[in-house]
Design an enzyme around this catalytic site. Structure first.
Site, PDB file in Angstrom:
ATOM      1  N   HIS A   1       1.094  -1.460  -0.255  1.00 54.41           N
ATOM      2  CA  HIS A   1       0.075  -0.350   0.056  1.00 54.41           C
ATOM      3  C   HIS A   1       1.225   0.636   0.218  1.00 54.41           C
ATOM      4  O   HIS A   1       1.998   1.611   0.049  1.00 54.41           O
ATOM      5  CB  HIS A   1      -1.119  -0.041   1.144  1.00 54.41           C
TER       6      HIS A   1
ATOM      7  N   CYS B   1       2.658  -5.122   7.100  1.00 57.39           N
ATOM      8  CA  CYS B   1       2.568  -4.852   5.685  1.00 57.39           C
ATOM      9  C   CYS B   1       3.195  -4.477   4.600  1.00 57.39           C
ATOM     10  O   CYS B   1       4.510  -3.932   5.318  1.00 57.39           O
ATOM     11  CB  CYS B   1       1.000  -3.912   5.620  1.00 57.39           C
TER      12      CYS B   1
END
Length: 624
Positions: A521, A540
């Protein structure tokens, strides 16, 4: 009224969402029920609430622990009896012929396997019995002697160290060429057992070369792989049918360009006479204008590792430094270091810290050999063919690359999980691009990081604009929840951050659904990409160029991605033809040109894998 207060107390007791009453009323009513106190002044109620919170706050806050490392348990070697082969009869193909057919050399030799055992992995033993029950002929013996196939296979197994394996695992004693011609019994016994040992070791080599010696899932909870299933019975059939058993065995290793580059690098390292490491004192940290006795080693390292262009551009600086003999870190030397940092994709700040010293000092030859061997083992866990199009994330390199037709189409810096929130090592398939995403806050972050703040200030999430929904999907306010009843498994709400400028995921995320809830992301924290070591996330993968990566996996343009984001609303787009993604961990990994880059073992996983390999070797030697 009394009944309603009792009901309200029950709601808070189970950590549920409070009714519509304001929090002050709800909590003061709770105290009246618990302590039997009558309604008093607002100031008195406030002090009651504060005392209640202080009492509850003194109890230990819950925490959700992440995965852990395990004590590795190697695959067990078993003594597999080959007695079932001693009872094999050669049946006639003609049902009208009752007696069995005459037995040949192979069948005559099988009786010497009665009570004979080979020490192998169970799947190897099963494959031996399955093959030889159906195929009554030698693979490794011709005319009462080991044949060319046997010698070719032995040569490959003896060179197993060249491909990151251990030759001691596949040793077989070769029967002597001279033997007593009159004692055919002894010779047949020797050769049938040699046949079985050869097949057992050849299959062990195939198994190790194909899937690796280590089961990664036994290393830690950070590893997530389905271990490869190798059809060993078919492999033995292929060895019997091939014209070159050596070529077949060597082909069991990964055949991709990365493995070939690692093989070349390993050979070069072992042949190298000169040690490439330059000693720079541990803990050295040098800022402009300071002095350090290590400056001479720093300059010497730049002279050795810098490009020809860098050496020419700073030729005068080198001469002046050698003439002055000072340990002062001058502006000219700062510019020299900055240019070296730029060449090595480091933050060009002129500060000589841990990452810069790592590039300057280099990795010792012995450490490089270890890293390459571990990389070969890890590469065996991945598919033989990584895919025509795929995304490869290498955590120790802090790098994500989109590869198409064997070429690096786009590569970028990434931020990965900090040591306490490590990014897992696994593979998956990219499915979706989401523009202007919501951030669904993981339960671990709610409990470990948000809960202490919420216990002090229940309106904390409301003020930051987060959205909370209960188990029925109804919107609720964070200030109406008794956060002291929330535990590691009893979070009564889902929390998400809506799209926007402050959203933790930035303007897009790239999804490959997995049980670790890891994805790639964007991020509003752009400054972290300027750091050399970039382990800052909760697991992440934050992308330095998310629009570029999204355009690559979709096969479209940056302009198209920008148009979707500009709409300002949450949108999801399916990726045509799912693309493999490898969230990997390699401290040695080939660059596109075939050269190998070396990286720090940021999570300490090399040490765990090295111990697992050592334990496996010890187990095999002890049980052989």
């Amino acid at each position: 009224m009394r009944k309603s207060l009792v009901a309200m107390a029950c709601v808070f007791a189970v950590g549920a969402v409070a009714p519509t009453a304001p929090p002050a009323f709800a909590q003061s009513s709770l105290f009246e029920v618990i302590f039997g106190q009558k309604h008093r002044s607002r100031h008195h109620r406030k002090r009651q609430i504060e005392r209640y919170r202080a009492t509850r706050a003194s109890s230990p806050a819950p925490r959700i622990k992440g995965p852990s490392f395990y004590t590795y348990k190697p695959d067990l070697i078993k003594a597999v009896s080959l007695s079932p082969l001693a009872a094999v009869e050669v049946a006639s193909a003609d049902p009208f012929i009752i007696p069995p057919l005459p037995r040949g050399d192979f069948e005559e030799s099988l009786r010497y396997l009665e009570g004979y055992k080979v020490k192998v992995l169970k799947e190897v033993g099963d494959a031996l019995i399955e093959h030889y029950k159906a195929n009554h002929s030698f693979i490794w013996v011709t005319d009462m002697a080991p044949n060319g196939q046997a010698k070719a296979a032995l040569e490959v197994m003896a060179s197993a160290d060249e491909v990151g394996l251990s030759a001691t695992d596949y040793q077989v004693s070769l029967p002597a060429d001279d033997f007593d011609q009159a004692d055919t019994e002894a010779r047949r016994k020797e050769l049938i057992r040699f046949e079985m040992e050869m097949s057992a070791k050849a299959l062990s080599y195939v198994l190790d070369a194909t899937r690796g010696r280590i089961d990664p899932n036994r290393l830690s909870g950070y590893h997530d792989f389905e271990r490869k299933d190798v059809d060993l019975a078919s492999a033995l059939g292929n060895l019997a049918a091939t014209s070159d058993a050596g070529v077949y065995l060597r082909g069991s290793n990964p055949g991709n360009r990365q493995f070939e580059a690692l093989t070349v690098e390993l050979a070069a390292l072992r042949a190298a006479d000169e040690e490439d490491h330059i000693e720079i004192a541990e803990g050295t940290f040098l800022k402009p204008g300071r002095k350090s006795p290590e400056l001479k080693n720093i300059v010497a390292a730049i002279r050795k590792r810098g490009s020809d262009a860098l050496l020419v551009d700073h030729g005068i600086t080198f001469i002046e430094f050698e003439t002055a003999g000072s340990d002062l870190y001058t502006p000219e030397l700062v510019e020299l270091v900055r240019d070296f940092q730029r060449e090595n994709s480091l933050a060009a700040d002129g500060i000589v810290g841990k990452m810069t010293i790592g590039k300057l000092a280099g990795v010792s030859n012995a450490d490089k050999v270890d890293k390459v061997v571990l990389a070969m083992e890890r590469l065996r866990w991945l598919p033989r063919n990584l895919g025509t199009r795929h995304v490869f994330v290498n955590q120790p390199a802090y790098k994500a690359t989109f590869i198409k037709d064997g070429k690096d189409e786009i590569s970028m810096r990434v931020v990965v999980g900090k040591k306490s929130n490590q990014t897992s090592f696994f593979q998956d398939e990219i499915e979706t691009i989401e523009y202007n995403p919501y951030w669904g806050v993981p339960r671990s972050i709610i409990v470990n990081e948000m809960l202490p703040k919420l216990r002090q200030d229940p309106s904390y999430l409301d003020r930051l604009g987060y959205e909370l929904t209960d188990r029925r999907g109804r919107r609720v306010s964070s200030r109406n929840i008794d956060w002291f009843t929330v535990g590691s498994t009893t979070v009564p709400v889902d929390v998400r951050q809506p799209p926007g400028r402050k959203n933790a995921l930035g303007e897009l995320k790239i999804l490959f659904p997995n049980k670790h809830a890891i994805y790639m992301h964007d991020t509003p924290a752009k400054s972290l990409f300027d750091r050399d070591a970039r382990a800052f996330s909760h697991g992440c993968i934050r992308l330095h160029d998310p629009r570029g990566m999204a355009a690559a996996v979709l096969g479209t343009s940056r302009e198209y991605i920008a148009e979707q984001i500009a709409q300002g609303r949450n949108l999801a787009e399916a990726v045509p033809g799912k693309i493999p993604v490898y969230v990997s961990y390699f401290t040695a990994w080939p660059n596109e040109d075939g050269s190998v880059g070396y990286y720090a073992d940021m999570y300490g996983r090399d040490a765990h894998l090295d111990k697992a390999i050592q334990r496996t070797a010890q187990t095999r030697q002890a049980q052989s």
